[in-house]
Structure formats: structure tokens, C-alpha cells
Scaffold this motif. Structure first.
Motif, PDB file in Angstrom:
ATOM      1  N   ALA A 270       7.014   5.122   8.236  1.00 58.22           N
ATOM      2  CA  ALA A 270       6.985   4.763   6.816  1.00 58.22           C
ATOM      3  C   ALA A 270       8.277   4.051   6.431  1.00 58.22           C
ATOM      4  CB  ALA A 270       6.805   6.015   5.969  1.00 58.22           C
ATOM      5  N   SER A 271       8.206   3.300   5.361  1.00 52.34           N
ATOM      6  CA  SER A 271       9.390   2.628   4.828  1.00 52.34           C
ATOM      7  C   SER A 271      10.411   3.683   4.421  1.00 52.34           C
ATOM      8  CB  SER A 271       8.983   1.805   3.604  1.00 52.34           C
ATOM      9  OG  SER A 271      10.104   1.426   2.871  1.00 52.34           O
ATOM     10  N   ARG A 272      11.658   3.439   4.795  1.00 55.96           N
ATOM     11  CA  ARG A 272      12.715   4.393   4.425  1.00 55.96           C
ATOM     12  C   ARG A 272      14.029   3.658   4.270  1.00 55.96           C
ATOM     13  NH1 ARG A 272      11.971   8.601   7.596  1.00 55.96           N
ATOM     14  NH2 ARG A 272      10.012   7.795   8.247  1.00 55.96           N
ATOM     15  N   THR A 273      14.858   4.181   3.392  1.00 60.46           N
ATOM     16  CA  THR A 273      16.202   3.647   3.213  1.00 60.46           C
ATOM     17  C   THR A 273      17.112   4.785   2.762  1.00 60.46           C
ATOM     18  OG1 THR A 273      17.558   1.944   2.160  1.00 60.46           O
ATOM     19  CG2 THR A 273      15.854   2.941   0.797  1.00 60.46           C
TER      20      THR A 273
ATOM     21  N   VAL B  36       2.347   6.209   7.141  1.00 63.33           N
ATOM     22  CA  VAL B  36       1.726   5.349   8.138  1.00 63.33           C
ATOM     23  C   VAL B  36       0.921   6.241   9.075  1.00 63.33           C
ATOM     24  CG1 VAL B  36       2.102   3.721  10.031  1.00 63.33           C
ATOM     25  CG2 VAL B  36       3.555   3.617   7.997  1.00 63.33           C
ATOM     26  N   HIS B  37      -0.332   5.866   9.263  1.00 68.38           N
ATOM     27  CA  HIS B  37      -1.228   6.588  10.157  1.00 68.38           C
ATOM     28  C   HIS B  37      -1.600   5.648  11.298  1.00 68.38           C
ATOM     29  CE1 HIS B  37      -2.378   9.892   7.232  1.00 68.38           C
ATOM     30  NE2 HIS B  37      -1.690   9.040   6.482  1.00 68.38           N
ATOM     31  N   LEU B  38      -1.461   6.121  12.520  1.00 67.89           N
ATOM     32  CA  LEU B  38      -1.837   5.352  13.702  1.00 67.89           C
ATOM     33  C   LEU B  38      -3.067   5.985  14.326  1.00 67.89           C
ATOM     34  CD1 LEU B  38      -1.541   3.371  16.048  1.00 67.89           C
ATOM     35  CD2 LEU B  38       0.208   4.907  17.015  1.00 67.89           C
TER      36      LEU B  38
ATOM     37  N   SER C 109       0.834  -1.204   0.000  1.00 74.49           N
ATOM     38  CA  SER C 109       0.000   0.000   0.000  1.00 74.49           C
ATOM     39  C   SER C 109       0.869   1.254   0.000  1.00 74.49           C
ATOM     40  CB  SER C 109      -0.912  -0.004   1.231  1.00 74.49           C
ATOM     41  OG  SER C 109      -0.139  -0.010   2.414  1.00 74.49           O
ATOM     42  N   GLU C 110       0.320   2.327  -0.521  1.00 70.51           N
ATOM     43  CA  GLU C 110       1.000   3.625  -0.446  1.00 70.51           C
ATOM     44  C   GLU C 110       0.821   4.234   0.939  1.00 70.51           C
ATOM     45  OE1 GLU C 110       0.210   6.329  -3.692  1.00 70.51           O
ATOM     46  OE2 GLU C 110      -0.136   4.638  -5.036  1.00 70.51           O
ATOM     47  N   THR C 111      -0.343   3.969   1.535  1.00 68.81           N
ATOM     48  CA  THR C 111      -0.669   4.481   2.858  1.00 68.81           C
ATOM     49  C   THR C 111      -1.194   3.323   3.699  1.00 68.81           C
ATOM     50  OG1 THR C 111      -1.232   6.645   1.975  1.00 68.81           O
ATOM     51  CG2 THR C 111      -2.127   6.110   4.142  1.00 68.81           C
ATOM     52  N   HIS C 112      -0.692   3.210   4.916  1.00 67.30           N
ATOM     53  CA  HIS C 112      -1.144   2.164   5.828  1.00 67.30           C
ATOM     54  C   HIS C 112      -1.755   2.835   7.050  1.00 67.30           C
ATOM     55  CE1 HIS C 112      -0.035  -1.651   8.347  1.00 67.30           C
ATOM     56  NE2 HIS C 112      -1.336  -1.469   8.247  1.00 67.30           N
ATOM     57  N   VAL C 113      -3.022   2.531   7.317  1.00 65.12           N
ATOM     58  CA  VAL C 113      -3.718   3.037   8.488  1.00 65.12           C
ATOM     59  C   VAL C 113      -3.860   1.881   9.467  1.00 65.12           C
ATOM     60  CG1 VAL C 113      -5.820   4.109   9.379  1.00 65.12           C
ATOM     61  CG2 VAL C 113      -4.979   4.730   7.092  1.00 65.12           C
ATOM     62  N   LEU C 114      -3.283   2.048  10.658  1.00 62.24           N
ATOM     63  CA  LEU C 114      -3.342   1.019  11.693  1.00 62.24           C
ATOM     64  C   LEU C 114      -4.213   1.511  12.838  1.00 62.24           C
ATOM     65  CD1 LEU C 114       0.195   0.954  11.012  1.00 62.24           C
ATOM     66  CD2 LEU C 114      -0.603  -1.280  11.730  1.00 62.24           C
ATOM     67  N   VAL C 115      -5.028   0.614  13.372  1.00 64.47           N
ATOM     68  CA  VAL C 115      -5.906   0.945  14.486  1.00 64.47           C
ATOM     69  C   VAL C 115      -5.444   0.144  15.700  1.00 64.47           C
ATOM     70  CG1 VAL C 115      -8.291   0.969  15.300  1.00 64.47           C
ATOM     71  CG2 VAL C 115      -7.802   1.359  12.866  1.00 64.47           C
TER      72      VAL C 115
END
Length: 185
Positions: free
Chosen positions: A155-158, A175-177, A115-121
Motif C-alpha cells: 500500500a501507499s505509505r509515507t 493492496v491485494h495480490l 482507488s482505496e483498494t487495489h486488487v491485482l491478479v
């Protein structure tokens, strides 16, 4: 450390690794937030995994009303279509701003990695101060058969290519929490 202090520490540490953190009253609020974020980003799809049945039904209705599609498993059939993933987090580690997921399900791994954006609950009650507070859970998860476990800190980073920071190379760009508020006992 009380629940309010854990939430404050988790918020501070998660924001330090560029997570967007927000309190949510319930799954209805989480679904509305996810649909709004996806629409604002001009995304077309949401890949949910592990939602309570009522939240999934609400997501389908709300997404369709905004012209968005909710992807159904198997997500292997939608590899290039996943814009937003909406998943519960199994645990949160406040001192590092890390979310822990039992990622044994291939659909969960695909949703969270592609996903481009991940929303976690994450419910407040699933917050722990440190990774040491997770030892018993992790031992159980790594029993027979062992499970895939994901630790997500932003977010993924390198920066391994000419020391230039790249976001979203190995996973979501955002990433949204969403921390679910729970009534005091």
C-alpha cells in the motif's frame, strides 16, 4: 527456482509489505473475491482495467447483484468515485514482493492511484525471482515511445511528515495480490 518456490517467496515478501495475498483458481474466483472485498469494505464501485472479456462480463453481473457499480472508461469522469481497482499485474518480482505494471494507459494509472483498494491478479507464470530477470522486458518497454512503468510494493505509505507513518496518501490504502494457479504442463 521452481514455480512453487517463487510463489512461496512472493507470498512471504508481499505479506511483509502488508499486501493481502491469496491463491486463485481462475478469473471467476478473482472477480468473486474483488466483489466480496468491495462489499465488505462498504465500497460502491469497482474500476476494472485490462480484464479478459469474460471476466469483465462476469464482474458486471456479480457487482450488480451486490448493488455495486462497475465504472467504465474514461476513468477521468469518475475521479472521486473509485473505491476498488481490479487489474492484472504484468509481472511479479518474488525477492521484493513487487508487482510491475505497464501503466501507459491513463485509465490504469487513475484506477491504481485513486482507488482505496487495489486488487491485482498475477498468473504464476509471470513471476520472476529478481528485477534482473526483468531487464529485457524493461528495455523493450522503455523503447520508442517509452512507457510508464509502475513498481508496486504494498500500500501507499509515507513517513515524511514528522516521521509519522501514513497509509494511503499517494495511492491505495490496501493492496491485494491474487496469484492465479496454472495447470502443470
Amino acid at each position: 527456482m521452481n514455480a512453487q518456490d517463487l510463489v512461496a517467496l512472493m507470498t512471504q515478501r508481499a505479506q511483509a509489505v502488508q499486501m493481502v495475498v491469496r491463491a486463485c483458481a481462475d478469473w471467476r474466483d478473482a472477480v468473486a473475491y474483488t466483489v466480496d472485498v468491495t462489499a465488505d469494505q462498504k465500497g460502491a464501485t469497482i474500476a476494472p482495467w485490462g480484464l479478459p472479456e469474460e471476466a469483465h462480463e462476469l464482474l458486471v453481473r456479480r457487482a450488480e447483484s451486490q448493488g455495486l457499480r462497475v465504472l467504465a472508461p474514461p476513468l477521468r469522469d469518475h475521479l472521486e468515485e473509485i473505491h476498488t481497482a481490479l487489474t492484472p499485474a504484468h509481472w511479479g518480482i518474488a525477492e521484493t514482493g513487487t508487482l510491475v505494471l505497464d501503466s501507459t494507459s491513463e485509465d490504469l494509472r487513475l484506477a491504481t492511484m485513486l482507488s482505496e483498494t487495489h486488487v491485482l491478479v498475477l498468473p504464476e507464470s509471470r513471476l520472476r525471482l529478481s528485477s534482473l530477470d526483468m531487464v529485457d522486458t524493461l528495455r523493450t518497454w522503455h523503447g520508442e515511445p517509452p512507457r510508464y512503468v509502475a513498481f508496486i510494493s504494498g500500500a501507499s505509505r509515507t513517513a515524511d511528515i514528522e516521521r509519522v507513518l501514513s497509509i494511503g496518501v499517494h495511492g491505495p490504502q490496501q493492496v491485494h495480490l491474487l496469484i492465479l494457479k496454472e495447470a502443470a504442463p
